[in-house]
Every structure is written in structure tokens, then in C-alpha cells.
Design a protein around this motif. Structure first.
Motif, PDB file in Angstrom:
ATOM      1  N   VAL A  68       0.769  -1.115   0.157  1.00  0.00           N
ATOM      2  CA  VAL A  68      -0.152   0.148  -0.032  1.00  0.00           C
ATOM      3  C   VAL A  68       0.882   1.272  -0.098  1.00  0.00           C
ATOM      4  N   PHE A  69       0.687   2.221  -0.799  1.00  0.00           N
ATOM      5  CA  PHE A  69       1.186   3.681  -0.889  1.00  0.00           C
ATOM      6  C   PHE A  69       0.323   4.385  -0.107  1.00  0.00           C
ATOM      7  N   CYS A  70       0.656   5.164   0.918  1.00  0.00           N
ATOM      8  CA  CYS A  70      -0.372   5.798   1.828  1.00  0.00           C
ATOM      9  C   CYS A  70       0.401   7.265   1.765  1.00  0.00           C
ATOM     10  N   ASP A  71      -0.664   8.260   1.032  1.00  0.00           N
ATOM     11  CA  ASP A  71      -0.352   9.714   1.109  1.00  0.00           C
ATOM     12  C   ASP A  71      -0.787  10.285   2.631  1.00  0.00           C
ATOM     13  N   ILE A  72       0.160  11.062   3.301  1.00  0.00           N
ATOM     14  CA  ILE A  72      -0.096  11.506   4.587  1.00  0.00           C
ATOM     15  C   ILE A  72      -0.123  12.970   4.386  1.00  0.00           C
ATOM     16  N   SER A  73      -0.979  13.704   4.971  1.00  0.00           N
ATOM     17  CA  SER A  73      -1.053  15.132   5.287  1.00  0.00           C
ATOM     18  C   SER A  73      -0.992  15.455   6.583  1.00  0.00           C
ATOM     19  N   LEU A  74      -0.056  16.481   7.108  1.00  0.00           N
ATOM     20  CA  LEU A  74      -0.141  16.740   8.492  1.00  0.00           C
ATOM     21  C   LEU A  74      -1.081  18.140   8.633  1.00  0.00           C
ATOM     22  N   LYS A  75      -1.371  18.032   9.997  1.00  0.00           N
ATOM     23  CA  LYS A  75      -2.183  19.245  10.269  1.00  0.00           C
ATOM     24  C   LYS A  75      -1.357  20.563  10.408  1.00  0.00           C
ATOM     25  N   GLU A  76      -0.235  20.312  11.324  1.00  0.00           N
ATOM     26  CA  GLU A  76       0.686  21.427  11.431  1.00  0.00           C
ATOM     27  C   GLU A  76       1.859  21.156  10.646  1.00  0.00           C
ATOM     28  N   HIS A  77       2.700  22.177  10.197  1.00  0.00           N
ATOM     29  CA  HIS A  77       3.865  22.120   9.327  1.00  0.00           C
ATOM     30  C   HIS A  77       5.100  22.560   9.809  1.00  0.00           C
ATOM     31  N   ALA A  78       5.062  23.007  11.133  1.00  0.00           N
ATOM     32  CA  ALA A  78       6.348  23.567  11.937  1.00  0.00           C
ATOM     33  C   ALA A  78       7.434  22.368  11.843  1.00  0.00           C
ATOM     34  N   ALA A  79       8.479  22.834  11.848  1.00  0.00           N
ATOM     35  CA  ALA A  79       9.731  21.928  11.750  1.00  0.00           C
ATOM     36  C   ALA A  79       9.634  20.731  12.580  1.00  0.00           C
ATOM     37  N   GLU A  80       9.190  21.082  13.962  1.00  0.00           N
ATOM     38  CA  GLU A  80       9.318  19.871  15.061  1.00  0.00           C
ATOM     39  C   GLU A  80       8.140  19.002  14.617  1.00  0.00           C
ATOM     40  N   TYR A  81       7.030  19.656  14.168  1.00  0.00           N
ATOM     41  CA  TYR A  81       6.010  18.575  13.797  1.00  0.00           C
ATOM     42  C   TYR A  81       6.484  17.405  12.552  1.00  0.00           C
ATOM     43  N   LEU A  82       7.085  17.903  11.789  1.00  0.00           N
ATOM     44  CA  LEU A  82       7.735  17.164  10.877  1.00  0.00           C
ATOM     45  C   LEU A  82       8.716  16.299  11.214  1.00  0.00           C
ATOM     46  N   LYS A  83       9.725  16.729  12.100  1.00  0.00           N
ATOM     47  CA  LYS A  83      10.605  15.916  12.588  1.00  0.00           C
ATOM     48  C   LYS A  83      10.008  14.779  13.495  1.00  0.00           C
ATOM     49  N   GLN A  84       9.045  15.186  14.377  1.00  0.00           N
ATOM     50  CA  GLN A  84       8.415  14.092  15.137  1.00  0.00           C
ATOM     51  C   GLN A  84       7.709  13.076  14.351  1.00  0.00           C
ATOM     52  N   PHE A  85       7.022  13.536  13.417  1.00  0.00           N
ATOM     53  CA  PHE A  85       6.344  12.336  12.449  1.00  0.00           C
ATOM     54  C   PHE A  85       7.309  11.469  11.940  1.00  0.00           C
ATOM     55  N   GLU A  86       8.485  11.996  11.392  1.00  0.00           N
ATOM     56  CA  GLU A  86       9.568  11.207  10.675  1.00  0.00           C
ATOM     57  C   GLU A  86      10.034  10.368  11.834  1.00  0.00           C
ATOM     58  N   GLU A  87      10.195  10.721  13.178  1.00  0.00           N
ATOM     59  CA  GLU A  87      10.732   9.784  14.208  1.00  0.00           C
ATOM     60  C   GLU A  87       9.591   8.753  14.579  1.00  0.00           C
ATOM     61  N   ASP A  88       8.401   9.048  14.603  1.00  0.00           N
ATOM     62  CA  ASP A  88       7.431   8.151  14.896  1.00  0.00           C
ATOM     63  C   ASP A  88       7.173   7.128  13.767  1.00  0.00           C
ATOM     64  N   VAL A  89       7.131   7.518  12.576  1.00  0.00           N
ATOM     65  CA  VAL A  89       7.018   6.561  11.577  1.00  0.00           C
ATOM     66  C   VAL A  89       8.057   5.370  11.311  1.00  0.00           C
ATOM     67  N   MET A  90       9.650   6.074  11.880  1.00  0.00           N
ATOM     68  CA  MET A  90      10.363   4.977  11.675  1.00  0.00           C
ATOM     69  C   MET A  90      10.396   3.852  12.383  1.00  0.00           C
ATOM     70  N   ASN A  91       9.552   3.970  13.538  1.00  0.00           N
ATOM     71  CA  ASN A  91       9.318   3.008  14.376  1.00  0.00           C
ATOM     72  C   ASN A  91       8.292   1.951  14.083  1.00  0.00           C
ATOM     73  N   LEU A  92       7.660   2.119  12.761  1.00  0.00           N
ATOM     74  CA  LEU A  92       6.430   1.291  12.360  1.00  0.00           C
ATOM     75  C   LEU A  92       7.378   0.171  11.502  1.00  0.00           C
TER      76      LEU A  92
END
Length: 160
Positions: A68-92
Motif C-alpha cells: 500500500v502507498f499511503c499519502d499523509i498530510s499533516l495538520k501542522e507543518h512546523a519543523a518540530e512536527y515534521l521531525k516528530q512524524f519522521e521519528e514516529d514513522v521510523m518505529n513502524l
């Protein structure tokens, strides 16, 4: 950036096709001796052109037949939110690839699971637990037409 010539490109193509190919076999195909082949490979490893060697694994043979290819859109785009998403997704572990992209979404995930039940579990219990996801849109792979790494373009450059 490392200067890559036609011989380097051929070596990369050989290694891409068969990472176990010996320097002797590559040298024979290129009309060279093994020593310069070895030196070129070591230079490309040192320069970061070659970043590693991996086995290519067929996920279907391991019971993972749904991609599955999944497009993800974030609610907030500040650098800390982008970084947090990247860290979280690396654990999946289901996420095989993750790209930050431009366009209508922020990230593109390649997810490999056994079946729709496992994907539903992934979405409901894992992906949904990541904060700041505004939208997720799934694209199910029905048939893989081509799955080729980045290298085929190396051989095309010689013909331009």
C-alpha cells in the motif's frame, strides 16, 4: 561529489545485478585486471556512492502480499512536527519506505503487510496513534509492473 566514469557505471551495474560478483568476473567483462576494479569499488564506498549491500527479498514468500502507498498530510507543518512524524514513522515495521514529498500531501509511505486485516490494524492502532496526521489516503497495489532500483538510468546515459 565523486567523479563517476563509464567504467564506474558498469561496475555499479554489475554490483546492482549481483552484489556477489567477483572483482575477477567484472574485470574479465571489462577487459581489465581485478586490482583496479577493487580500487574503484573501495573509492566509491569511501565516497558514499555505494552505501551498502543488501539481499532483495520477495515479501510474498514471507506472507506479506499487500503493498500500500499511503499519502499523509499533516495538520501542522512546523519543523518540530515534521521531525516528530519522521521519528514516529521510523518505529513502524510495516513502513518500508518513507518520503517527504511536495504536492497535495506531505509524506508518501510504502507499507507492506499480509492482508487487508493487517493493514486495517496498522491504520487503526499504529498510524492513528501518531499525532498531527490530518489526512491519510491509501493506494493499494493491484499488480507490480516494475520494481527496479535507481540504477537502470546508468546504462541509458551512455546512449545519450
Amino acid at each position: 561529489m565523486s567523479k563517476i566514469d563509464d567504467i564506474d557505471k558498469q561496475i555499479l551495474a554489475f554490483l546492482h545485478e549481483d552484489a556477489y560478483m567477483s572483482n575477477k568476473d567484472m574485470a574479465q567483462r571489462l577487459g581489465m585486471s581485478p586490482t583496479p576494479i577493487h580500487e574503484r569499488i573501495k573509492r566509491m564506498e569511501k565516497d558514499g556512492v555505494i552505501t551498502g549491500y543488501k539481499a532483495t527479498i520477495n515479501p510474498n514468500k514471507l506472507g506479506k502480499s499487500l503493498t500500500v502507498f499511503c499519502d499523509i498530510s499533516l495538520k501542522e507543518h512546523a519543523a518540530e512536527y515534521l521531525k516528530q512524524f519522521e521519528e514516529d514513522v521510523m518505529n513502524l515495521s510495516e513502513v518500508q519506505e518513507c518520503y517527504c514529498v511536495s504536492g497535495h500531501s506531505d509524506f508518501l509511505l510504502k507499507i507492506v503487510v499480509a492482508d487487508m486485516d493487517e493493514y486495517r490494524d496498522f491504520i487503526l492502532h499504529k498510524l492513528a496513534s501518531i499525532k498531527n496526521i490530518g489526512n491519510a489516503q491509501s493506494h493499494f497495489v493491484m499488480n507490480q509492473i516494475r520494481n527496479e532500483s535507481i540504477l537502470p538510468w546508468l546504462n541509458q546515459e551512455k546512449t545519450r
